[in-house]
Scaffold this motif. Structure first.
Motif, PDB file in Angstrom:
ATOM      1  N   ASP A  64       0.856  -1.186   0.365  1.00 28.54           N
ATOM      2  CA  ASP A  64       0.213   0.112   0.243  1.00 28.54           C
ATOM      3  C   ASP A  64       1.484   1.108   0.045  1.00 28.54           C
ATOM      4  O   ASP A  64       0.619   2.717  -0.262  1.00 28.54           O
ATOM      5  N   SER A  65       1.969   1.168  -0.391  1.00 29.62           N
ATOM      6  CA  SER A  65       3.270   2.483  -0.410  1.00 29.62           C
ATOM      7  C   SER A  65       3.256   3.304   0.890  1.00 29.62           C
ATOM      8  O   SER A  65       2.645   4.284   1.015  1.00 29.62           O
ATOM      9  N   ARG A  66       2.676   2.425   2.050  1.00 24.60           N
ATOM     10  CA  ARG A  66       2.775   3.154   3.620  1.00 24.60           C
ATOM     11  C   ARG A  66       4.407   2.342   4.396  1.00 24.60           C
ATOM     12  O   ARG A  66       4.942   1.132   3.842  1.00 24.60           O
ATOM     13  N   ASP A  67       4.979   3.687   5.247  1.00 26.30           N
ATOM     14  CA  ASP A  67       5.954   3.493   5.157  1.00 26.30           C
ATOM     15  C   ASP A  67       5.997   3.361   6.927  1.00 26.30           C
ATOM     16  O   ASP A  67       4.637   3.986   7.508  1.00 26.30           O
ATOM     17  N   SER A  68       6.544   2.405   7.408  1.00 27.03           N
ATOM     18  CA  SER A  68       6.643   1.993   9.289  1.00 27.03           C
ATOM     19  C   SER A  68       8.336   1.861   9.973  1.00 27.03           C
ATOM     20  O   SER A  68       8.260   2.201   9.099  1.00 27.03           O
ATOM     21  N   GLY A  69       7.502   2.247  10.921  1.00 23.80           N
ATOM     22  CA  GLY A  69       9.026   1.962  12.315  1.00 23.80           C
ATOM     23  C   GLY A  69       8.845   2.302  12.753  1.00 23.80           C
ATOM     24  O   GLY A  69       8.033   3.079  13.490  1.00 23.80           O
ATOM     25  N   ARG A  70       9.628   2.526  14.172  1.00 27.18           N
ATOM     26  CA  ARG A  70      10.405   2.496  15.331  1.00 27.18           C
ATOM     27  C   ARG A  70      11.261   3.662  15.522  1.00 27.18           C
ATOM     28  O   ARG A  70      12.048   3.387  14.636  1.00 27.18           O
ATOM     29  N   ALA A  71      10.744   4.686  15.951  1.00 29.48           N
ATOM     30  CA  ALA A  71      12.323   6.406  16.160  1.00 29.48           C
ATOM     31  C   ALA A  71      12.686   5.565  17.830  1.00 29.48           C
ATOM     32  O   ALA A  71      12.118   4.366  18.328  1.00 29.48           O
ATOM     33  N   PRO A  72      13.945   6.692  18.214  1.00 26.04           N
ATOM     34  CA  PRO A  72      14.481   6.706  19.702  1.00 26.04           C
ATOM     35  C   PRO A  72      13.130   6.010  20.318  1.00 26.04           C
ATOM     36  O   PRO A  72      12.848   5.291  21.581  1.00 26.04           O
ATOM     37  N   ARG A  75       6.877   4.715  17.453  1.00 22.39           N
ATOM     38  CA  ARG A  75       6.181   4.076  16.857  1.00 22.39           C
ATOM     39  C   ARG A  75       5.458   5.177  14.931  1.00 22.39           C
ATOM     40  O   ARG A  75       5.221   6.695  15.873  1.00 22.39           O
ATOM     41  N   TYR A  76       6.012   5.351  14.545  1.00 20.20           N
ATOM     42  CA  TYR A  76       5.748   6.106  13.715  1.00 20.20           C
ATOM     43  C   TYR A  76       5.793   5.531  12.060  1.00 20.20           C
ATOM     44  O   TYR A  76       5.390   4.753  11.619  1.00 20.20           O
ATOM     45  N   GLY A  77       4.888   6.689  11.098  1.00 16.76           N
ATOM     46  CA  GLY A  77       4.368   6.159   9.879  1.00 16.76           C
ATOM     47  C   GLY A  77       3.649   7.015   8.873  1.00 16.76           C
ATOM     48  O   GLY A  77       3.312   7.851   9.360  1.00 16.76           O
ATOM     49  N   GLY A  78       3.467   6.360   7.727  1.00 13.67           N
ATOM     50  CA  GLY A  78       2.788   7.876   6.801  1.00 13.67           C
ATOM     51  C   GLY A  78       3.094   6.851   5.378  1.00 13.67           C
ATOM     52  O   GLY A  78       2.978   6.023   5.049  1.00 13.67           O
ATOM     53  N   ASN A  79       3.131   7.579   4.250  1.00 14.76           N
ATOM     54  CA  ASN A  79       3.298   7.297   2.924  1.00 14.76           C
ATOM     55  C   ASN A  79       4.405   7.246   2.330  1.00 14.76           C
ATOM     56  O   ASN A  79       5.325   8.953   3.307  1.00 14.76           O
ATOM     57  N   THR A  90      10.616   9.235  -2.201  1.00 19.34           N
ATOM     58  CA  THR A  90       9.755  10.152  -1.546  1.00 19.34           C
ATOM     59  C   THR A  90       8.694  10.217  -0.468  1.00 19.34           C
ATOM     60  O   THR A  90       8.728   9.598  -0.280  1.00 19.34           O
ATOM     61  N   PHE A  91       8.638  10.541   0.601  1.00 16.17           N
ATOM     62  CA  PHE A  91       8.126  10.231   1.760  1.00 16.17           C
ATOM     63  C   PHE A  91       7.583  10.896   2.183  1.00 16.17           C
ATOM     64  O   PHE A  91       7.295  12.531   2.249  1.00 16.17           O
ATOM     65  N   GLY A  92       6.144  10.856   2.230  1.00 17.50           N
ATOM     66  CA  GLY A  92       4.888  12.277   2.909  1.00 17.50           C
ATOM     67  C   GLY A  92       4.791  11.669   3.873  1.00 17.50           C
ATOM     68  O   GLY A  92       5.872  11.761   4.628  1.00 17.50           O
ATOM     69  N   ASP A  93       3.815  12.891   4.646  1.00 21.38           N
ATOM     70  CA  ASP A  93       3.785  13.380   6.131  1.00 21.38           C
ATOM     71  C   ASP A  93       3.498  12.283   6.641  1.00 21.38           C
ATOM     72  O   ASP A  93       3.185  11.153   6.195  1.00 21.38           O
ATOM     73  N   GLN A  94       4.537  11.910   7.959  1.00 20.10           N
ATOM     74  CA  GLN A  94       4.810  11.527   8.921  1.00 20.10           C
ATOM     75  C   GLN A  94       3.901  11.426  10.109  1.00 20.10           C
ATOM     76  O   GLN A  94       3.582  12.772  10.533  1.00 20.10           O
ATOM     77  N   PHE A  95       3.181  10.047  10.589  1.00 21.01           N
ATOM     78  CA  PHE A  95       2.130  10.902  11.966  1.00 21.01           C
ATOM     79  C   PHE A  95       3.416   9.512  12.900  1.00 21.01           C
ATOM     80  O   PHE A  95       4.710   8.977  12.916  1.00 21.01           O
ATOM     81  N   SER A  96       3.173  10.310  13.911  1.00 12.97           N
ATOM     82  CA  SER A  96       3.915   9.531  15.334  1.00 12.97           C
ATOM     83  C   SER A  96       2.771   9.432  16.559  1.00 12.97           C
ATOM     84  O   SER A  96       2.021   9.932  16.855  1.00 12.97           O
ATOM     85  N   THR A  97       3.582   8.547  17.195  1.00 17.50           N
ATOM     86  CA  THR A  97       2.827   8.606  18.841  1.00 17.50           C
ATOM     87  C   THR A  97       3.465   9.648  19.929  1.00 17.50           C
ATOM     88  O   THR A  97       4.687  10.815  19.128  1.00 17.50           O
TER      89      THR A  97
END
Length: 145
Positions: A64-72, A75-79, A90-97
């Protein structure tokens, strides 16, 4: 059955010729997508790893052309967007906890760098992400085992 062999041969030759290298955009390398990448460098420096912090990682989904991961800290993700036949990423807007931790500054910098990414290079199970202007990568990851 023999009389159909020349026709079958002709059709398969035509199909293979239509797939000749360079005539169609090449998809992203299979190993780029659905692979967990662990951050090893941020702007040329090893990421700090404070107690209670997580290793930063990235996963690009092929579905689905989505990225996700864990920062220090979070958790984050976006397109993300790949341009077929090129190394453009390229990366779109990211959301995070919204958790806080000792590596908050490094995490903030990481989230500032992701939208600057313009292209990628993969070599020896290492993913390097570059902006459009510099020869040095912004972010470097290794493939997780």
């Amino acid at each position: 059955m023999r009389r159909f062999l020349p026709l079958a041969f002709f059709l398969s030759s035509a199909l293979l010729t239509g797939c000749a290298k360079g005539t169609e955009p090449m998809p992203a390398p299979v190993y780029l997508l659905d692979q967990r990448w662990v951050l090893t460098e941020i702007e040329g420096h090893a990421p700090s790893q404070q107690p209670g912090s997580s290793a930063t990682d990235l996963l690009l989904s092929s579905v689905d052309s989505r990225d996700s991961g864990r920062a220090p800290c979070n958790r984050y993700g976006g397109n993300y967007q790949l341009t077929a036949g090129t190394a453009q990423l390229t990366f779109g807007d990211q959301f995070s906890t919204y958790a806080a931790c000792a590596d908050q500054d490094q995490e903030a910098r990481y989230f500032q760098l992701l939208p600057q990414v313009a292209r990628y290079v993969i070599s020896n199970r290492q993913l390097s992400l570059y902006d459009a202007e510099h020869a040095q990568p912004l972010l470097v990851y290794k493939a997780a085992e």
